[in-house]
Design an enzyme around this catalytic site. Structure first.
Site, PDB file in Angstrom:
ATOM      1  CB  THR A 172      62.634   8.426  52.019  1.00  0.00           C
ATOM      2  OG1 THR A 172      63.958   8.989  51.966  1.00  0.00           O
ATOM      3  CG2 THR A 172      62.176   8.080  50.610  1.00  0.00           C
ATOM      4  CE  LYS A 184      79.798  12.202  53.643  1.00  0.00           C
ATOM      5  NZ  LYS A 184      80.699  11.131  54.088  1.00  0.00           N
ATOM      6  CG  PHE A 211      56.566  14.263  52.032  1.00  0.00           C
ATOM      7  CD1 PHE A 211      55.837  14.314  50.856  1.00  0.00           C
ATOM      8  CD2 PHE A 211      57.126  15.438  52.511  1.00  0.00           C
ATOM      9  CE1 PHE A 211      55.656  15.502  50.167  1.00  0.00           C
ATOM     10  CE2 PHE A 211      56.960  16.636  51.830  1.00  0.00           C
ATOM     11  CZ  PHE A 211      56.229  16.676  50.663  1.00  0.00           C
TER      12      PHE A 211
HETATM   13  N1  LIG Z   1      74.414  12.131  50.966  1.00  0.00           N
HETATM   14  C1  LIG Z   1      74.499  11.475  52.099  1.00  0.00           C
HETATM   15  O1  LIG Z   1      75.186  11.870  53.029  1.00  0.00           O
HETATM   16  C2  LIG Z   1      73.723  10.195  52.256  1.00  0.00           C
HETATM   17  C3  LIG Z   1      73.461   9.680  53.532  1.00  0.00           C
HETATM   18  C4  LIG Z   1      72.698   8.508  53.643  1.00  0.00           C
HETATM   19  C5  LIG Z   1      72.217   7.884  52.494  1.00  0.00           C
HETATM   20  N2  LIG Z   1      72.501   8.404  51.290  1.00  0.00           N
HETATM   21  C6  LIG Z   1      72.012   7.776  50.060  1.00  0.00           C
HETATM   22  O2  LIG Z   1      70.596   7.786  50.034  1.00  0.00           O
HETATM   23  C7  LIG Z   1      70.161   6.763  49.132  1.00  0.00           C
HETATM   24  C8  LIG Z   1      68.977   6.044  49.704  1.00  0.00           C
HETATM   25  O3  LIG Z   1      67.947   6.967  49.906  1.00  0.00           O
HETATM   26  P1  LIG Z   1      66.437   6.479  50.153  1.00  0.00           P
HETATM   27  O4  LIG Z   1      66.414   5.367  51.115  1.00  0.00           O
HETATM   28  O5  LIG Z   1      65.633   7.695  50.435  1.00  0.00           O
HETATM   29  O6  LIG Z   1      66.064   5.809  48.777  1.00  0.00           O
HETATM   30  P2  LIG Z   1      65.499   6.356  47.366  1.00  0.00           P
HETATM   31  O7  LIG Z   1      65.730   7.811  47.222  1.00  0.00           O
HETATM   32  O8  LIG Z   1      66.063   5.470  46.352  1.00  0.00           O
HETATM   33  O9  LIG Z   1      63.937   6.123  47.514  1.00  0.00           O
HETATM   34  C9  LIG Z   1      63.486   4.832  47.729  1.00  0.00           C
HETATM   35  C10 LIG Z   1      62.118   4.614  47.068  1.00  0.00           C
HETATM   36  O10 LIG Z   1      61.141   5.352  47.781  1.00  0.00           O
HETATM   37  C11 LIG Z   1      60.299   6.037  46.866  1.00  0.00           C
HETATM   38  N3  LIG Z   1      59.776   7.207  47.588  1.00  0.00           N
HETATM   39  C12 LIG Z   1      60.366   8.386  47.826  1.00  0.00           C
HETATM   40  N4  LIG Z   1      59.567   9.138  48.620  1.00  0.00           N
HETATM   41  C13 LIG Z   1      58.463   8.411  48.886  1.00  0.00           C
HETATM   42  C14 LIG Z   1      57.279   8.640  49.641  1.00  0.00           C
HETATM   43  N5  LIG Z   1      57.082   9.754  50.336  1.00  0.00           N
HETATM   44  N6  LIG Z   1      56.335   7.667  49.671  1.00  0.00           N
HETATM   45  C15 LIG Z   1      56.526   6.493  49.005  1.00  0.00           C
HETATM   46  N7  LIG Z   1      57.619   6.206  48.273  1.00  0.00           N
HETATM   47  C16 LIG Z   1      58.579   7.168  48.218  1.00  0.00           C
HETATM   48  C17 LIG Z   1      61.194   6.315  45.684  1.00  0.00           C
HETATM   49  O11 LIG Z   1      60.441   6.471  44.501  1.00  0.00           O
HETATM   50  C18 LIG Z   1      62.063   5.054  45.639  1.00  0.00           C
HETATM   51  O12 LIG Z   1      61.403   4.059  44.892  1.00  0.00           O
HETATM   52  C19 LIG Z   1      71.364   5.854  48.921  1.00  0.00           C
HETATM   53  O13 LIG Z   1      71.915   6.076  47.647  1.00  0.00           O
HETATM   54  C20 LIG Z   1      72.340   6.308  49.964  1.00  0.00           C
HETATM   55  O14 LIG Z   1      73.685   6.132  49.587  1.00  0.00           O
HETATM   56  C21 LIG Z   1      73.222   9.553  51.143  1.00  0.00           C
END
Ligand SMILES: NC(=O)c1ccc[n+]([C@@H]2O[C@H](COP(=O)([O-])OP(=O)(O)OC[C@H]3O[C@@H](n4cnc5c(N)ncnc54)[C@H](O)[C@@H]3O)[C@@H](O)[C@H]2O)c1
Length: 429
Positions: A172, A184, A211
């Site tokens: 994503t 983290k 992607f």
């Molecule tokens: N570790 C860190 O420092 C840090 C920083 C920012 C956010 N986060 C965390 O990241 C999470 C959110 O991540 P997110 O927004 O990627 O959400 P996610 O990982 O939950 O993905 C969101 C949705 O997108 C779908 N998806 C993934 N790749 C895809 C693609 N290429 N095409 C279509 N669909 C796809 C997934 O199946 C899911 O349904 C939160 O838990 C947040 O707290 C962590």
């Protein structure tokens, strides 16, 4: 070797210091102090056509920079913790890519989304991985998916055999710009966001904007919010790119000529922030922009995504800065315009009208940041100062003002709440 303290002991200490080369040990009275001198580096690589890579075009694609893991690019089996949906869409192409490099995936699918960031998922993956009996030096884990699967997967990697390196392939935009490249990891527990986790970045991140083509536009906006955070806090040049091209970036799902530059700049900002602050000895962090009310609110309404909460949080802080006359009115309005209209992000949510939510956010953030709020407020685009003295009543006033400003900006800017997630409900009236 003498037996008196000045002789025998001195010799023993000398021997010990010699034995532990690279980790000097000093003795002062009853304190024996070991200082680790290891350096840690991790690498993010922007690969334009990851799925089309071959050993002929990118021979060292899976090589890890850390010499301890020199064997990690050897052929063989690899456990792949992967978002189920991503496996459906890209599984065959990924298998073909790995096959070019002599790698056989052992798929460990996980459902995407916040609910998977749990000790239950951790436990399942941990059990599967222990049974696989992988070699922790030469068989790094692959983590493929968005921030959620990446966060739980990286937590598993950081603790498997005490530490197993990981190659992260964020799929994503949000994970490419933030979650996937950050230090983290973690899982939520007992209603607390990232209650358990570590500060261990993946050894290697392979980011490929292709992607994003399968993400929805709303998901692209969600990722652009984290990029907007980096820009507002650190770079007016990146902000200008978003202001000028944000609508096209969203519409083309990052398949646009400036997309690579935008992502590259965002990654550079994030890594610059982390490189001297991986374990957060410094609690004034510009990347904490947009993360004041977010950790409190996001588990209360999962229908609003992480980046969307970041946008709402940024907007609230913009209005706070405006009301403190830190920001000019035209700059504040411009920022809200770009977030709300250009990037189509929400700017307000009914939870912001709840004093208990605001009080909880202030309290939780203050506790998390060593007893001071350390709230970054913009004093211009790309410039901020940190403040400890924001009160709930000041936040309430800013929220009410933001509500009107967001409503004027249009439909997506002011959100209706989704169903509250009972498992994470910590008692907001
Ligand atoms: N570790 C860190 O420092 C840090 C920083 C920012 C956010 N986060 C965390 O990241 C999470 C959110 O991540 P997110 O927004 O990627 O959400 P996610 O990982 O939950 O993905 C969101 C949705 O997108 C779908 N998806 C993934 N790749 C895809 C693609 N290429 N095409 C279509 N669909 C796809 C997934 O199946 C899911 O349904 C939160 O838990 C947040 O707290 C962590």
């Amino acid at each position: 070797m003498g037996l008196c303290p000045g002789g025998w002991l001195a010799d023993a200490r000398h021997d010990l210091e010699r034995q532990v080369r690279g980790m000097p040990v000093t003795t002062d009275g009853d304190r024996i102090t070991a200082t680790a001198h290891e350096t840690l580096s991790w690498q993010v690589r922007l690969v334009d056509d990851l799925l089309g890579a071959t050993p002929a075009t990118l021979p060292d694609l899976f090589a890890l920079a850390d010499p301890i893991y020199a064997a990690a690019s050897q052929p063989g089996q690899r456990a792949v913790i992967i978002d189920r949906l991503v496996q459906k869409t890209y599984g065959n192409a990924l298998a073909a890519l790995w096959s070019n490099y002599g790698i056989q995936p052992i798929w460990l699918p996980v459902r995407g989304g916040e609910r998977s960031k749990s000790l239950t998922t951790y436990n399942r993956l941990a059990t599967q991985l222990v049974k696989l009996r992988l070699d922790r030096r030469s068989q790094p884990l692959f983590l493929v998916g968005g921030g959620s699967v990446g966060d739980v997967g990286a937590f598993v990697a950081a603790t498997l055999g005490r530490y197993t390196p990981a190659v992260r392939i964020p799929t994503t935009l949000l994970a490419m710009a933030d979650a996937g490249i950050a230090a983290k990891n973690g899982v939520n527990h007992a209603g607390k966001k990232n209650a358990f986790g570590t500060y261990d970045p993946a050894s290697l991140v392979l980011a490929c904007l292709a992607f994003c083509a399968s993400e929805s536009k709303r998901r692209i906006s969600n990722g652009l919010a984290e990029i907007a955070k980096a820009a507002l806090m650190e770079s007016s040049a990146l902000w200008s790119l978003l202001a000028d091209h944000g609508a096209a970036l969203r519409k083309t799902r990052m398949q646009h000529p400036v997309a690579r530059d935008v992502l590259l700049r965002a990654i550079q900002i994030m890594l610059a922030e982390l490189s001297d602050n991986r374990r957060e000895p410094r609690l004034t962090r510009s990347m904490d922009g947009g993360h004041w009310i977010t950790p409190t609110c996001e588990l209360l309404d999962l229908s609003v995504w992480h980046g969307e909460w970041v946008a709402i949080d940024l907007a609230l802080c913009v209005v706070l800065a405006l009301r403190r006359t830190l920001l000019d009115a035209d700059v504040a309005q411009h920022i809200l315009d770009v977030l709300g209209r250009t990037l189509r992000l929400p700017l307000w949510h009914p939870l912001l009208a709840d004093d208990d939510v605001l009080a909880h956010a202030c309290d939780a953030t203050t506790r998390h940041r060593g007893g001071r709020l350390r709230l970054p407020l913009l004093v211009g685009v790309g410039e901020k100062s940190f403040y400890d003295d924001v009160t709930v009543s000041e936040a309430r006033g800013a929220s009410a003002a933001l509500r009107h400003m967001a409503a004027r900006l249009g439909a997506r800017a002011a959100l209706r709440p989704g169903p509250l997630w009972a498992g994470a409900y910590w008692g907001v009236a």
